[in-house]
Design a protein around this motif. Structure first.
Motif, PDB file in Angstrom:
ATOM      1  N   THR A  54     -32.066 -47.151  -2.809  1.00  0.00           N
ATOM      2  CA  THR A  54     -31.838 -45.904  -2.072  1.00  0.00           C
ATOM      3  C   THR A  54     -31.432 -44.813  -3.056  1.00  0.00           C
ATOM      4  OG1 THR A  54     -29.508 -46.413  -1.629  1.00  0.00           O
ATOM      5  CG2 THR A  54     -31.126 -47.164  -0.025  1.00  0.00           C
ATOM      6  N   SER A  55     -31.760 -43.568  -2.703  1.00  0.00           N
ATOM      7  CA  SER A  55     -31.561 -42.474  -3.652  1.00  0.00           C
ATOM      8  C   SER A  55     -31.291 -41.183  -2.903  1.00  0.00           C
ATOM      9  CB  SER A  55     -32.806 -42.312  -4.532  1.00  0.00           C
ATOM     10  OG  SER A  55     -33.910 -41.916  -3.730  1.00  0.00           O
ATOM     11  N   ASP A  56     -31.103 -40.116  -3.667  1.00  0.00           N
ATOM     12  CA  ASP A  56     -31.024 -38.794  -3.073  1.00  0.00           C
ATOM     13  C   ASP A  56     -32.384 -38.427  -2.491  1.00  0.00           C
ATOM     14  OD1 ASP A  56     -28.380 -38.442  -3.894  1.00  0.00           O
ATOM     15  OD2 ASP A  56     -28.989 -37.736  -5.866  1.00  0.00           O
ATOM     16  N   ALA A  57     -32.359 -37.712  -1.363  1.00  0.00           N
ATOM     17  CA  ALA A  57     -33.613 -37.319  -0.716  1.00  0.00           C
ATOM     18  C   ALA A  57     -34.418 -36.403  -1.628  1.00  0.00           C
ATOM     19  CB  ALA A  57     -33.310 -36.612   0.603  1.00  0.00           C
ATOM     20  N   GLY A  58     -35.693 -36.720  -1.786  1.00  0.00           N
ATOM     21  CA  GLY A  58     -36.564 -35.934  -2.640  1.00  0.00           C
ATOM     22  C   GLY A  58     -36.535 -36.328  -4.111  1.00  0.00           C
ATOM     23  N   ARG A  59     -35.689 -37.300  -4.464  1.00  0.00           N
ATOM     24  CA  ARG A  59     -35.573 -37.733  -5.868  1.00  0.00           C
ATOM     25  C   ARG A  59     -35.930 -39.210  -6.011  1.00  0.00           C
ATOM     26  NH1 ARG A  59     -35.662 -33.142  -6.094  1.00  0.00           N
ATOM     27  NH2 ARG A  59     -34.284 -31.653  -7.162  1.00  0.00           N
ATOM     28  N   GLU A  60     -36.786 -39.691  -5.141  1.00  0.00           N
ATOM     29  CA  GLU A  60     -37.141 -41.109  -5.168  1.00  0.00           C
ATOM     30  C   GLU A  60     -37.840 -41.495  -6.474  1.00  0.00           C
ATOM     31  OE1 GLU A  60     -37.090 -39.605  -0.964  1.00  0.00           O
ATOM     32  OE2 GLU A  60     -38.052 -38.972  -2.837  1.00  0.00           O
ATOM     33  N   ARG A  61     -38.716 -40.641  -6.973  1.00  0.00           N
ATOM     34  CA  ARG A  61     -39.464 -40.963  -8.186  1.00  0.00           C
ATOM     35  C   ARG A  61     -38.534 -41.130  -9.379  1.00  0.00           C
ATOM     36  NH1 ARG A  61     -43.970 -36.977 -11.030  1.00  0.00           N
ATOM     37  NH2 ARG A  61     -44.365 -38.286 -12.854  1.00  0.00           N
ATOM     38  N   TYR A  62     -37.591 -40.217  -9.531  1.00  0.00           N
ATOM     39  CA  TYR A  62     -36.656 -40.305 -10.660  1.00  0.00           C
ATOM     40  C   TYR A  62     -35.746 -41.525 -10.513  1.00  0.00           C
ATOM     41  CZ  TYR A  62     -38.214 -35.458 -10.924  1.00  0.00           C
ATOM     42  OH  TYR A  62     -38.983 -34.327 -10.967  1.00  0.00           O
ATOM     43  N   SER A  63     -35.406 -41.841  -9.279  1.00  0.00           N
ATOM     44  CA  SER A  63     -34.514 -42.973  -9.040  1.00  0.00           C
ATOM     45  C   SER A  63     -35.163 -44.297  -9.429  1.00  0.00           C
ATOM     46  CB  SER A  63     -34.105 -42.994  -7.561  1.00  0.00           C
ATOM     47  OG  SER A  63     -33.343 -44.148  -7.280  1.00  0.00           O
ATOM     48  N   TRP A  64     -36.383 -44.566  -8.937  1.00  0.00           N
ATOM     49  CA  TRP A  64     -36.987 -45.852  -9.277  1.00  0.00           C
ATOM     50  C   TRP A  64     -37.368 -45.925 -10.745  1.00  0.00           C
ATOM     51  CZ3 TRP A  64     -41.764 -46.127 -11.362  1.00  0.00           C
ATOM     52  CH2 TRP A  64     -42.732 -45.198 -11.021  1.00  0.00           C
ATOM     53  N   ARG A  65     -37.686 -44.782 -11.362  1.00  0.00           N
ATOM     54  CA  ARG A  65     -37.982 -44.783 -12.797  1.00  0.00           C
ATOM     55  C   ARG A  65     -36.748 -45.203 -13.596  1.00  0.00           C
ATOM     56  NH1 ARG A  65     -38.705 -39.002 -15.192  1.00  0.00           N
ATOM     57  NH2 ARG A  65     -36.477 -39.136 -14.771  1.00  0.00           N
ATOM     58  N   ASP A  66     -35.580 -44.628 -13.260  1.00  0.00           N
ATOM     59  CA  ASP A  66     -34.340 -45.005 -13.950  1.00  0.00           C
ATOM     60  C   ASP A  66     -33.972 -46.460 -13.670  1.00  0.00           C
ATOM     61  OD1 ASP A  66     -34.219 -42.425 -14.867  1.00  0.00           O
ATOM     62  OD2 ASP A  66     -32.702 -41.768 -13.416  1.00  0.00           O
ATOM     63  N   THR A  67     -34.173 -46.896 -12.426  1.00  0.00           N
ATOM     64  CA  THR A  67     -33.820 -48.268 -12.059  1.00  0.00           C
ATOM     65  C   THR A  67     -34.673 -49.276 -12.808  1.00  0.00           C
ATOM     66  OG1 THR A  67     -33.139 -47.525  -9.846  1.00  0.00           O
ATOM     67  CG2 THR A  67     -33.592 -49.868 -10.127  1.00  0.00           C
ATOM     68  N   VAL A  68     -35.967 -49.006 -12.920  1.00  0.00           N
ATOM     69  CA  VAL A  68     -36.860 -49.909 -13.658  1.00  0.00           C
ATOM     70  C   VAL A  68     -36.443 -49.983 -15.121  1.00  0.00           C
ATOM     71  CG1 VAL A  68     -39.222 -50.153 -14.517  1.00  0.00           C
ATOM     72  CG2 VAL A  68     -38.811 -49.699 -12.089  1.00  0.00           C
ATOM     73  N   ARG A  69     -36.118 -48.837 -15.707  1.00  0.00           N
ATOM     74  CA  ARG A  69     -35.699 -48.834 -17.108  1.00  0.00           C
ATOM     75  C   ARG A  69     -34.400 -49.625 -17.295  1.00  0.00           C
ATOM     76  NH1 ARG A  69     -34.920 -43.811 -17.601  1.00  0.00           N
ATOM     77  NH2 ARG A  69     -32.658 -43.872 -17.417  1.00  0.00           N
TER      78      ARG A  69
END
Length: 339
Positions: A54-69
């Motif tokens: 789960t992430s901030d609304a509208g920032r899903e792409r940045y969230s999963w990118r950071d999580t994968v890293r």
């Protein structure tokens, strides 16, 4: 006259001497009419293991990118030999790039012949962590490669990562909130969830444990874009799967059976230190106590201003006074009438 005839044809139609009212172009429907949002089949695959992020609304792409890293860094710190193998493969790839295109194509064809085409079947598992779109606001799924899950459980991997965040302040993500592990995926029905949870519970809570090895547990249920599963029906069924030596503890249990309903599927995982890691909330774990209080206050619904409260209390008091005055006036009128 021609214009009048054209208008008459558009609005009426003569058939057998009778006129029929215009019905919108001979009964043809407007195929371009569109109402609401299109339905989507984006969901968590049944055979998947990984994480609901789960992430901030509208920032899903940045969230999963950071999580994968961050997950990759944690994984490679646990299995450094894989990091070395990845570096060697990268250097080999750079060396291969210098070869002629025809030589590379011939090598790839020979490799496919030797493998019998198995690489095509394993294409979906090519990456260790892969993003899966759920078409949900502020929520994505990160799928973990099957070979990686055989080395370390997704729950254990994220627990180690979040423990590092709490103790050392790293890794962190600016937009990520919770990272919920997924070990089993099933259809969102009580019977299916119970069936999927049973092997996990049998492994985590052995019935023949020795005295002093009993564990405390709790069942946590969350739902997103799903109304078929009810907490009151599901939680007792899951709790009944845990054998007798183990006890329920709602405060700080050792293990938590975590059930998440997302659209038409449900996910199950057994996690450790759930409340100690602040419900696996990475943002809160990266903050100090003062920042956590401010963050919780920001997420709470706004309280009414003191002046508004005073005005409401004053209005209520005025209303009570008016009612008392009316009652006194009625009583005085009755007494005067009797006299």
């Amino acid at each position: 006259l021609a214009s009048a005839a054209r208008t008459d044809r558009l609005f009426t139609e003569t058939m057998g001497g009778e006129k029929r009212a215009y019905d919108g172009g001979g009964g043809k429907k407007n195929k371009k009419a569109f109402y609401g949002r299109p339905k989507t089949l984006a969901t968590i695959p049944y055979d998947a293991m990984g994480y609901i992020v789960t992430s901030d609304a509208g920032r899903e792409r940045y969230s999963w990118r950071d999580t994968v890293r961050n997950l990759n860094d944690t994984y490679e710190s646990i299995f450094p030999e894989e990091a070395a193998a990845a570096a060697a493969a990268q250097s080999e790839k750079v060396a291969d790039d210098s070869k002629d295109a025809s030589d590379k194509l011939a090598a790839e064809l020979a490799e496919l012949k030797e493998s019998g085409g198995d690489e095509a079947a394993d294409f979906a598992r090519a990456e260790r962590f892969k993003h899966v779109n759920l078409d949900l606001k502020a929520c994505v799924f990160v799928r973990m490669k099957w070979e990686a899950t055989q080395k370390i459980n997704p729950s254990e991997l994220v627990r180690r990562m979040l423990t590092n965040t709490r103790d050392e302040g790293e890794p962190v993500s600016r937009h990520t909130l919770r990272i919920v592990p997924v070990e089993k995926v099933c259809f969102a029905a009580v019977e299916d969830v119970v069936k999927a949870a049973k092997p996990l519970i049998d492994e985590a809570f052995p019935a023949d444990c020795e005295e002093g090895e009993e564990k405390t547990f709790a069942v946590v249920f969350n739902s997103r874009a799903n109304s078929s599963l009810r907490r009151s029906e599901l939680v007792p069924e899951i709790a009944n799967l845990v054998p007798e030596p183990h006890k329920v503890e709602l405060g700080k249990p050792q293990l938590v059976v975590l059930v998440e309903a997302v659209k038409g599927v449900a996910t199950v995982a057994v996690v450790k230190d759930y409340y100690g890691l602040l419900k696996y909330n990475q943002r809160l774990l990266s903050m100090n106590e003062e920042e956590r209080r401010a963050e919780r206050a920001r997420c709470m619904p706004p309280a009414k201003d003191t002046e508004e409260k005073k005005d409401e209390e004053k209005k209520e008091a005025d209303g009570e006074d008016k009612e008392e005055t009316k009652e006194e006036t009625k009583e005085e009128t009755k007494e005067e009438t009797k006299e």
